[in-house]
Write a protein that holds these residues in place. Sequence first.
Motif, PDB file in Angstrom:
ATOM      1  N   VAL B  40       0.839  -1.207   0.000  1.00 32.86           N
ATOM      2  CA  VAL B  40       0.000   0.000   0.000  1.00 32.86           C
ATOM      3  C   VAL B  40       0.871   1.252   0.000  1.00 32.86           C
ATOM      4  CG1 VAL B  40      -1.794   1.242   1.262  1.00 32.86           C
ATOM      5  CG2 VAL B  40      -1.732  -1.226   1.370  1.00 32.86           C
ATOM      6  N   VAL B  45       5.088   1.111  -4.657  1.00 30.10           N
ATOM      7  CA  VAL B  45       5.344   1.129  -6.102  1.00 30.10           C
ATOM      8  C   VAL B  45       6.694   1.764  -6.430  1.00 30.10           C
ATOM      9  CG1 VAL B  45       2.932   1.071  -6.821  1.00 30.10           C
ATOM     10  CG2 VAL B  45       3.993   3.265  -6.338  1.00 30.10           C
ATOM     11  N   PRO B 122      -2.276   0.215  -4.852  1.00 30.19           N
ATOM     12  CA  PRO B 122      -2.273   0.902  -6.156  1.00 30.19           C
ATOM     13  C   PRO B 122      -2.457  -0.052  -7.344  1.00 30.19           C
ATOM     14  CG  PRO B 122      -0.329   1.477  -4.839  1.00 30.19           C
ATOM     15  CD  PRO B 122      -0.986   0.322  -4.173  1.00 30.19           C
ATOM     16  N   ILE B 123      -2.281  -1.354  -7.123  1.00 32.10           N
ATOM     17  CA  ILE B 123      -2.455  -2.322  -8.213  1.00 32.10           C
ATOM     18  C   ILE B 123      -3.793  -3.038  -8.038  1.00 32.10           C
ATOM     19  CG2 ILE B 123      -1.214  -4.096  -9.561  1.00 32.10           C
ATOM     20  CD1 ILE B 123       0.636  -1.874  -9.047  1.00 32.10           C
ATOM     21  N   LEU B 158       5.371  -5.377  -8.313  1.00 31.28           N
ATOM     22  CA  LEU B 158       5.031  -4.419  -7.266  1.00 31.28           C
ATOM     23  C   LEU B 158       3.787  -4.842  -6.485  1.00 31.28           C
ATOM     24  CD1 LEU B 158       5.546  -1.219  -9.450  1.00 31.28           C
ATOM     25  CD2 LEU B 158       7.138  -2.165  -7.776  1.00 31.28           C
TER      26      LEU B 158
END
Lengths: 334, 500
Positions: B40, B45, B122-123, B158
């Motif tokens: 997170v 990332v 983010p993914i 990531l």
Amino acid sequence: MARLLVTIGSIFLTLLGVSVVIFVILRLVPGDPISMMLPPGATDEVRANLERLYGLDKSIPAQYVIWLRNVAWLDFGMSTQFRLPVMEIILDRLPATLELVLLASLIALVLAFAFSILAVWLQEDSATLAIDGLAGLAQAIPDFLWALIFILAVTLFAPMMPVSGRFDPRTAQEFATNFYLLESLVTLRLDAFAELVRYAVLPALALGLPLAAGITRVLKGALEEAMAQDYVMLAQTKGKSRLAIVLGEALRNAMIPTIALTSVQLTFLIGGTVLIERQFSWPGIGSTAISAVINRDLPLIQGIVLVFALIFILINLASNELYRAADPRLRTAR
Amino acid sequence: MKKLLGLLAGTALATNVAFADDSTLTIAYNVSLPSWDATVGVSAVNPTIQSIYKSVYDQYIDQNPDLSFRPGLLTEWGWNEDRSKVFMVVREGASWHDGAPVTPADVVWSLERAGKEETGNPIQFLWSTLGNFTVDGNRIEADVLRFDPTIFKWMAFLTAYVLPKDYYTEVGAEGFEKAPIGSGPYVVDEYVANSFVRLKRYDGYWGDAPEFETVIFKFLPDASARVAEVETGASDITLEIPYEEYDRLAAKDGLNGVTTPVSDIGMIFINDVGVMEDANVRKAAAHAINKDLIVDRLLRGYGVPIDTLQAPQYAAFTAETTVAYDPEKSKELLAASGYSPDNPVKFKIQTTRGFKPKDYEMIQAVTGMWKRVGIEAEIEVYEIAKHFDLRARDALAPAAFYNWGNSIGDPSTSTGFSMFGPSPHSTWDTEDVDAMIGPLWGEEDEDARIAGYQRVDAYIAENAMVIPLLQFVQPIIYRDGLSVTPHVANFLLPQNVSSN
């Protein structure tokens, strides 16, 4: 009482003004934390979700009101990069910065007083020239460049001097507070104190040298001016030595402009920690500020700026009080 | 005072003695680790932080130093025949740093957590393509809610870390930040933000035991401090130092160096606006750049010139697609559009300065080469945060320098996301390219997918819709007595360092 209320009111208003400015500026400059964490392939939907999650989907005034309401309860929000409460991070890192600033100030004051008094006492052109030259050099080179020079010098001449951190990471350090230097001194753990000083001395020196030069110039000038006053001549006729006159008569009067300058320079010194801490990997609020800016950690930047502003205000207040203590005319003036 | 001075000298001596400790590996590292949640936030990332994460946590699937894939916490994985389901087999014998076994429940929880919007992964868009998990012994099955041919490659990329379900649930997000545990080769012993992290070897690790009992990552963003650390012996190994310093230190007694081309490329984004809509201008700009010269002169040979967004180690790399250095051709192309050195075409090029090795100097060199053929480019320096922001808003200048990492080496995570119009990372938005890339997102036949991307790369190169410049090289300096296996994914893993 009225003076105290006015002071508190002005502090509050200043901090409010700073908070508005920093809040708005941070949201107007390009670059936001969501852009920083968007990986390849992230859709607009993902972006919108993250903006919602971090409260950035609301208007700037709405964001400000929410933030201010929380700050009133000392809740500065969560850092987006450290994922911890901002207040906790600041309280954790501030002691390292304060100790560094304290040590740098101490170095600066010791050097400045020693060289100024020496120059005025010796009254020799060569000594004055040398001291002025040294002060000029120390002031001409900014603190971050001093840091670089020290790091390079360590490589060549003093490989035993550390250039990173507060202590050797291979050793376990047990402290109850984050004021390691002060705590080790108070608890008389001199071995730990010596180790901590060894790690702090280069960043403190880099930070303190330009300040030492500034104070030296002002103090030396003020001492020379004081030495030309009537009361000094009176003391001379009484047969006092020059050094006794410098220390006993001139120094007190020369302190007034020195205090004014030192307090102003001290605020610059705190600002200087931002670069110095990064160069020496000093885990203080300065290096935290840089990483917060690089990563667009808005809540943390806001918190740090407010804390810096508060420190600046407190330093100014303290210098005013010192000024009043040093100058009897101000104590009686209304 | 005497006692204090004595202690100072004594400490210095003690420190020197400590340098000789062979069980400790001290790494002068170039970035600081802000957060311990590898799934997170910003650091999740950040490719440069992954070395530390990979020392403490396991990924679902791991990568060899040459980017090929190998089992991580999953020993087997794949799709069923119609690609409607996936299966994963969880490794037996793996355990968390608190001694509890790693179970399929941990893997399912990690994947489900990553796929939830409210977690902030983010993914998330990718992890949410799997759902309805079922567990049978060590085997997990899940429905494919949206087919993505790269899902298993992403399991080595990531945010693809398995976290301990019970421990995380018990201590919460803040508790985990303060006392993280994983199942990787090293345990977090002490962490001082912006200063260092000290790791201890985890004796219960399922894989080969790493050689060093203690590993210290010192966070030193300043390159001169990293050089000083390794030169004075305060650190055993460092990376990402200027190439001039690398050459100097590598030639020094007691130190050694190794360089590796890594999964990070330097490129010039082209935005399809203004003069860049003219193919002659774009092609002229591409042909006018002498990449070999840039690598040789500016980077002292530490770089690999490239003509597509695929580095030689990537799955869709082909040596057949090339863009020749041909300034005469550039002049002809520009002349066809009415431009010449006396009447140059003008546009702005943006670049970072100091973010990557010689980034600004490279763009200075590029603009110099352009000027000779009739292109006058004004350089604007921006910081990386502004680049991200402008790119997300499709507001980059007609040309913009950037570096693009792709440690899984898949073409979808290079050409796909950087050139597909609807992607927020693309600055090139044209229907022809989108029509070529679009079907490849769901292509089930891997060979056809890779071949498809190779065709896209050839088309993009032919029309100069992006200007790839070079593959970066990672320099590592280490002391005598060590042996270092570099990783093409740009990692510096302590488990890949041993003593001779």
